[in-house]
Design a protein around this motif. Structure first.
Motif, PDB file in Angstrom:
ATOM      1  N   GLY A  48       0.806  -1.219   0.000  1.00 47.73           N
ATOM      2  CA  GLY A  48       0.000   0.000   0.000  1.00 47.73           C
ATOM      3  C   GLY A  48       0.832   1.258   0.000  1.00 47.73           C
ATOM      4  N   ARG A  49       1.878   1.262  -0.839  1.00 43.14           N
ATOM      5  CA  ARG A  49       2.774   2.418  -0.916  1.00 43.14           C
ATOM      6  C   ARG A  49       2.992   2.829  -2.377  1.00 43.14           C
ATOM      7  NH1 ARG A  49       3.752   5.376   3.268  1.00 43.14           N
ATOM      8  NH2 ARG A  49       5.890   5.807   2.606  1.00 43.14           N
ATOM      9  N   VAL A 144      -5.663   5.441   4.740  1.00 39.93           N
ATOM     10  CA  VAL A 144      -4.491   6.262   4.425  1.00 39.93           C
ATOM     11  C   VAL A 144      -4.608   7.541   5.259  1.00 39.93           C
ATOM     12  CG1 VAL A 144      -3.084   7.241   2.551  1.00 39.93           C
ATOM     13  CG2 VAL A 144      -4.600   5.321   2.075  1.00 39.93           C
ATOM     14  N   PRO A 145      -4.438   7.422   6.578  1.00 38.94           N
ATOM     15  CA  PRO A 145      -4.693   8.564   7.473  1.00 38.94           C
ATOM     16  C   PRO A 145      -3.749   9.740   7.249  1.00 38.94           C
ATOM     17  CG  PRO A 145      -3.639   6.758   8.661  1.00 38.94           C
ATOM     18  CD  PRO A 145      -4.045   6.215   7.323  1.00 38.94           C
ATOM     19  N   GLU A 146      -2.595   9.496   6.632  1.00 41.54           N
ATOM     20  CA  GLU A 146      -1.670  10.598   6.387  1.00 41.54           C
ATOM     21  C   GLU A 146      -2.247  11.623   5.403  1.00 41.54           C
ATOM     22  OE1 GLU A 146       0.380   6.954   4.392  1.00 41.54           O
ATOM     23  OE2 GLU A 146      -1.248   7.344   5.816  1.00 41.54           O
ATOM     24  N   ASN A 168      -0.920  22.702   4.447  1.00 42.97           N
ATOM     25  CA  ASN A 168      -1.971  22.843   5.467  1.00 42.97           C
ATOM     26  C   ASN A 168      -2.466  21.487   5.969  1.00 42.97           C
ATOM     27  OD1 ASN A 168      -1.783  25.601   5.125  1.00 42.97           O
ATOM     28  ND2 ASN A 168      -3.601  25.771   3.822  1.00 42.97           N
ATOM     29  N   ALA A 169      -2.404  20.477   5.076  1.00 42.16           N
ATOM     30  CA  ALA A 169      -2.864  19.129   5.450  1.00 42.16           C
ATOM     31  C   ALA A 169      -1.743  18.300   6.064  1.00 42.16           C
ATOM     32  CB  ALA A 169      -3.420  18.424   4.227  1.00 42.16           C
ATOM     33  N   GLY A 170      -0.558  18.855   6.129  1.00 44.31           N
ATOM     34  CA  GLY A 170       0.570  18.134   6.713  1.00 44.31           C
ATOM     35  C   GLY A 170       1.101  17.021   5.838  1.00 44.31           C
ATOM     36  N   GLU A 175       7.823  11.899   1.439  1.00 44.46           N
ATOM     37  CA  GLU A 175       8.283  11.763   2.826  1.00 44.46           C
ATOM     38  C   GLU A 175       7.255  11.016   3.674  1.00 44.46           C
ATOM     39  OE1 GLU A 175       9.859  15.302   4.604  1.00 44.46           O
ATOM     40  OE2 GLU A 175      10.947  15.895   2.784  1.00 44.46           O
ATOM     41  N   ASN A 176       6.141  11.695   4.020  1.00 45.87           N
ATOM     42  CA  ASN A 176       5.152  10.978   4.832  1.00 45.87           C
ATOM     43  C   ASN A 176       4.070  10.304   3.994  1.00 45.87           C
ATOM     44  OD1 ASN A 176       3.805  13.288   4.059  1.00 45.87           O
ATOM     45  ND2 ASN A 176       3.121  13.847   6.124  1.00 45.87           N
TER      46      ASN A 176
END
Length: 278
Positions: A48-49, A144-146, A168-170, A175-176
């Protein structure tokens, strides 16, 4: 569903090697992505990446729970075969390993058809970005909480989001949350389709005059199986064009006509016959 189950069992009984060998044997000659690409793409898919949120949500749910809905299964299967150009056998093996409802006949039947090598071929390709299966975004945000703070308009295509929206959504792509494993899915799909056409051109002995595949049955006989329009070729290897309907024959007012006028004429004749009998 019972009919589909029994059909899958019939397939496995007839083709006992179908879990890892194409029913359309000449499809074993299909060229997939390179070995190096396969390892990278397959690992991104199964974990899942991939950088495609709906696909990643489905694959994460699969590993965490051993299950996902049929529509999401079809999205991730289409993605692996059509856009990542990874052999369907790899997907079949992973599903069998992770699914709690894994079935030794149903699972490979689905993957054979997704991989175009089964008795049937999926006559559709599910988009990894249209995300009609997750219109609210709730499913993707759960798995996919990120990306959970992204608005729906860019949730399934975060690479299209303006930098400020991502900030704004981080979200920091690469990276993340990963960048897309394949940045141009249209180009990958073209390569995928061309690989099938090239394979069919090399195996004309399994091609009918109408451009359909031939397969060999267990008793040695050959039979015709459905082949998608885009893969139908003539004996010179050219993609076959559909013969357009004769427009002059459409909408005729005769009883054999087509279209609204033809149907109206048929109804009129039936009413006249009924009136005559009365």
């Amino acid at each position: 569903r019972l009919f589909w189950r029994d059909l899958a069992y019939f397939h496995l009984r007839s083709f006992p090697e179908m879990r890892d060998k194409s029913i359309r044997l000449h499809y074993e000659d299909t060229k997939w992505c390179s070995k190096e690409e396969e390892e990278e793409r397959y690992n991104a898919w199964r974990t899942g990446r991939t950088g495609f949120p709906l696909v990643d949500a489905g694959m994460r749910e699969l590993y965490a729970t051993g299950w996902m809905t049929q529509s999401i299964r079809m999205v991730v299967a289409s993605f692996l075969v059509e856009y990542l150009r990874v052999n369907w056998v790899k997907g079949c093996e992973w599903f069998h390993y992770t699914l709690v409802d894994a079935d030794s006949a149903i699972n490979p039947m689905m993957w054979q058809n997704a991989g175009r090598s089964g008795i049937d071929q999926w006559n559709f390709i599910l988009s990894p970005v249209a995300a009609s299966q997750d219109a609210t975004g709730e499913y993707t945000r759960k798995w996919v909480p990120e990306l959970s703070k992204l608005q729906n308009s860019v949730l399934h295509e975060p690479w299209k989001a303006p930098a400020q929206v991502l900030q704004n959504a981080g979200v920091v792509l690469g990276e993340n949350y990963p960048k897309r494993i394949v940045p141009d899915i249209k180009a990958e799909r073209v390569k995928s389709a061309e690989a099938v056409l090239e394979m069919r051109r090399r195996n004309q002995q399994f091609n009918t005059d109408r451009g359909y595949d031939l397969i060999r049955l267990p008793d040695g006989e050959q039979t015709v199986v459905f082949t998608k329009k885009e893969f139908r070729i003539d004996h010179q290897g050219r993609v076959m064009k559909e013969v357009p309907r004769n427009k002059s024959s459409q909408g005729k007012s005769s009883s054999g006509g087509r279209g609204r006028r033809g149907k109206a004429a048929q109804k009129k004749i039936l009413r006249q016959k009924a009136a005559a009998k009365s």
